[in-house]
Design an enzyme around this catalytic site. Structure first.
Site, PDB file in Angstrom:
ATOM      1  N   GLU A 127      60.250   9.487  26.834  1.00  0.00           N
ATOM      2  CA  GLU A 127      59.729   8.907  28.132  1.00  0.00           C
ATOM      3  C   GLU A 127      60.062   9.673  29.489  1.00  0.00           C
ATOM      4  O   GLU A 127      61.223   9.673  29.295  1.00  0.00           O
ATOM      5  CB  GLU A 127      59.682   7.620  28.358  1.00  0.00           C
ATOM      6  CG  GLU A 127      59.369   6.725  27.158  1.00  0.00           C
ATOM      7  CD  GLU A 127      59.592   5.415  26.744  1.00  0.00           C
ATOM      8  OE1 GLU A 127      59.086   4.360  27.119  1.00  0.00           O
ATOM      9  OE2 GLU A 127      60.856   5.415  26.457  1.00  0.00           O
TER      10      GLU A 127
ATOM     11  N   CYS B 247      41.978  -1.407  13.556  1.00  0.00           N
ATOM     12  CA  CYS B 247      42.177  -1.166  12.198  1.00  0.00           C
ATOM     13  C   CYS B 247      43.155  -2.101  11.257  1.00  0.00           C
ATOM     14  O   CYS B 247      43.063  -1.913  10.283  1.00  0.00           O
ATOM     15  CB  CYS B 247      42.740   0.391  11.908  1.00  0.00           C
ATOM     16  SG  CYS B 247      44.443   0.656  12.483  1.00  0.00           S
TER      17      CYS B 247
ATOM     18  N   ASP C  56      58.284  -1.158  18.671  1.00  0.00           N
ATOM     19  CA  ASP C  56      58.973  -0.287  19.185  1.00  0.00           C
ATOM     20  C   ASP C  56      58.655   1.085  18.102  1.00  0.00           C
ATOM     21  O   ASP C  56      58.540   2.202  18.728  1.00  0.00           O
ATOM     22  CB  ASP C  56      60.761  -0.279  19.280  1.00  0.00           C
ATOM     23  CG  ASP C  56      60.937  -1.375  20.299  1.00  0.00           C
ATOM     24  OD1 ASP C  56      60.108  -1.581  21.350  1.00  0.00           O
ATOM     25  OD2 ASP C  56      61.560  -2.252  20.067  1.00  0.00           O
TER      26      ASP C  56
ATOM     27  N   CYS D 106      45.375   4.575  13.994  1.00  0.00           N
ATOM     28  CA  CYS D 106      44.040   4.950  14.367  1.00  0.00           C
ATOM     29  C   CYS D 106      43.771   5.453  16.095  1.00  0.00           C
ATOM     30  O   CYS D 106      42.418   6.123  16.483  1.00  0.00           O
ATOM     31  CB  CYS D 106      42.789   4.059  14.282  1.00  0.00           C
ATOM     32  SG  CYS D 106      43.146   2.325  15.322  1.00  0.00           S
TER      33      CYS D 106
ATOM     34  N   ASP E  80      61.625   5.905  21.886  1.00  0.00           N
ATOM     35  CA  ASP E  80      61.229   4.898  22.592  1.00  0.00           C
ATOM     36  C   ASP E  80      62.344   4.139  23.017  1.00  0.00           C
ATOM     37  O   ASP E  80      63.410   3.870  22.180  1.00  0.00           O
ATOM     38  CB  ASP E  80      60.269   4.111  22.077  1.00  0.00           C
ATOM     39  CG  ASP E  80      59.775   2.614  22.695  1.00  0.00           C
ATOM     40  OD1 ASP E  80      58.943   3.118  23.871  1.00  0.00           O
ATOM     41  OD2 ASP E  80      60.141   1.609  22.132  1.00  0.00           O
TER      42      ASP E  80
ATOM     43  N   CYS F 294      47.543   2.275  19.060  1.00  0.00           N
ATOM     44  CA  CYS F 294      47.884   2.251  17.676  1.00  0.00           C
ATOM     45  C   CYS F 294      48.194   3.617  17.336  1.00  0.00           C
ATOM     46  O   CYS F 294      47.251   4.538  17.409  1.00  0.00           O
ATOM     47  CB  CYS F 294      46.521   1.767  16.926  1.00  0.00           C
ATOM     48  SG  CYS F 294      46.873   1.884  15.101  1.00  0.00           S
TER      49      CYS F 294
ATOM     50  N   CYS G 143      47.175  -3.753  15.442  1.00  0.00           N
ATOM     51  CA  CYS G 143      45.986  -3.108  16.093  1.00  0.00           C
ATOM     52  C   CYS G 143      44.648  -3.889  15.660  1.00  0.00           C
ATOM     53  O   CYS G 143      44.516  -4.300  14.401  1.00  0.00           O
ATOM     54  CB  CYS G 143      45.539  -1.732  15.446  1.00  0.00           C
ATOM     55  SG  CYS G 143      44.198  -0.787  16.048  1.00  0.00           S
TER      56      CYS G 143
END
Length: 422
Positions: A324, A394, A401, A375, A225, A372, A391
């Site tokens: 990315e 959850c 990051d 989940c 990332d 997330c 999140c």
């Protein structure tokens, strides 16, 4: 695998430096002309092809219109009489460089995301692999023999054979050169470049070799990332290990340089009106040197970052790196990402990863910062500020990051996200 090593040219053997420098400068002028003319012809052909498609419902065949199977052949035929001093093989390589670059960025040019490539004064001279050979003399000097000139140019300049030059070979460069001479490495298309600041000429020798093979698992994926506060965050699905490269040094350097550049521009603006001509050149030169400083810092930092990233992937046994796709980087909304050359960093990662036998996959980064990694819940409210992810479904909480990098490390994550938001 092809790599490049730079060797300084000490002196020519059969010419003095003034003669050799004149030849190189003339070839640079013709190379610049060839690159810009080939780019112009590629642009004109693209426009013609688009209009032809609108009028006839299909794209034209270059053989029927230009008389050649591609723009490269047509450009060579058009340019060769004006760039007549360049060795024909080197000229062909130069034209290919221009047309390949134009083709690679054609979509971005059409969208208006980048301008048509143009080439300035101090550009590299191309050498096809057949036009360069290296030898070690009995007294220890390393000699590179270069075919730079066409036959008419040889007669014009009274050069009877290849131009031989002594190059400085030491350290890692000696190991590479000895492997070239032993046949372990093969010389490929290379370049001669000029460092305007140091006023020195260099031979960038490209060499080809088989990369070392390592036992890496393609199913073990490193996710990368890219960000601002943390320049690079690395995470995995098969291990809780994580690595990061802070972005502070980059941002601090950029601010310092930008402040210095603005100060120089103001000084130039308010300088006395009588200080024109050469005085202006003297004021502009420090700004140009500042640009060189930026470029050198960027190149050095990205080399260091990419090496660390690939080394960590190897350490964790990853046969795949996912990162990315920054084609539409401006959509991310970060001015910093636009200023810093993440494309250059990615290219260096790809280069070093392939050398290590690691596969690189680019994925659509959309929603990876909102999803997330535990989940799979996607919610813009999951991101609490720049640094924290929590999140709503959850309750999973982590560095934002790190969470994004874990998502990027999931196989086919962009397809998974696309399915979940339908």
């Amino acid at each position: 695998m092809i790599k490049v090593y730079r060797y300084e040219i000490v002196k020519p053997l059969d010419l003095d430096w003034k003669e050799f420098g004149t030849i190189l400068r003339q070839l640079q002028q013709e190379t610049r002309f060839a690159l810009n003319k080939a780019t112009q012809l590629a642009w004109e052909w693209m426009g013609f092809s688009s209009d032809y498609k609108d009028n006839h419902g299909e794209y034209p065949k270059s053989k029927d219109i230009l008389g050649y199977t591609n723009v490269h052949g047509y450009a060579y035929h058009t340019i060769k009489t004006k760039a007549y001093r360049l060795n024909s093989g080197n000229l062909s390589q130069t034209i290919k460089r221009a047309t390949d670059r134009f083709k690679a960025y054609q979509k971005e040019i059409l969208r208006g995301d980048m301008s048509i490539p143009s080439y300035k004064r101090d550009i590299p001279l191309d050498l096809i692999k057949e036009n360069i050979s290296v030898n070690r003399m009995n007294h220890g000097d390393y000699i590179a023999s270069l075919s730079l000139l066409s036959n008419p140019a040889k007669q014009e300049m009274n050069v009877k054979r290849k131009i031989s030059v002594i190059i400085i070979v030491r350290g890692a460069g000696k190991t590479i050169m000895d492997r070239i001479l032993s046949g372990e490495y093969q010389v490929s298309a290379s370049q001669i470049i000029h460092d305007d600041r140091k006023n020195k000429w260099y031979l960038n020798i490209s060499y080809d070799f088989e990369p070392q093979t390592r036992v890496l698992d393609l199913n073990k994926i490193m996710g990368i990332d890219l960000g601002v506060a943390v320049a690079v965050y690395m995470a995995f699905q098969h291990t809780p290990a994580r690595y990061k490269l802070e972005g502070g040094e980059i941002e601090n350097f950029r601010r310092q340089v930008e402040s210095r550049r603005i100060s120089m521009l103001r000084q130039g603006k308010y300088a006395g009106g009588a200080r024109g001509g050469h005085g202006r050149d003297k004021r502009i030169k420090p700004i140009e040197q500042l640009r060189d400083k930026i470029a050198n810092f960027r190149d050095t930092t990205n080399h260091r970052y990419s090496r660390y990233i690939v080394d960590m992937a190897i350490k964790e046994g990853c046969g795949t790196i996912q990162m990315e796709d920054l084609t539409n980087i401006r959509d991310i909304g970060s001015r910093f990402l636009q200023n810093w050359t993440y494309y250059d960093l990615q290219q260096k990662i790809i280069y070093k990863a392939e050398e290590a036998g690691i596969k690189v996959i680019k994925i659509d980064p959309q929603y990876t910062s909102q999803r997330c990694s535990e989940c799979g819940n996607i919610d813009s409210g999951n991101r609490i500020g720049q640094a924290i992810f929590k999140c709503r479904a959850c309750g999973y909480e982590a560095n934002a990051d790190y969470n994004a990098a874990r998502n990027i490390a999931i196989p086919n994550i962009d397809k998974i996200i696309a399915e979940s938001i339908k």
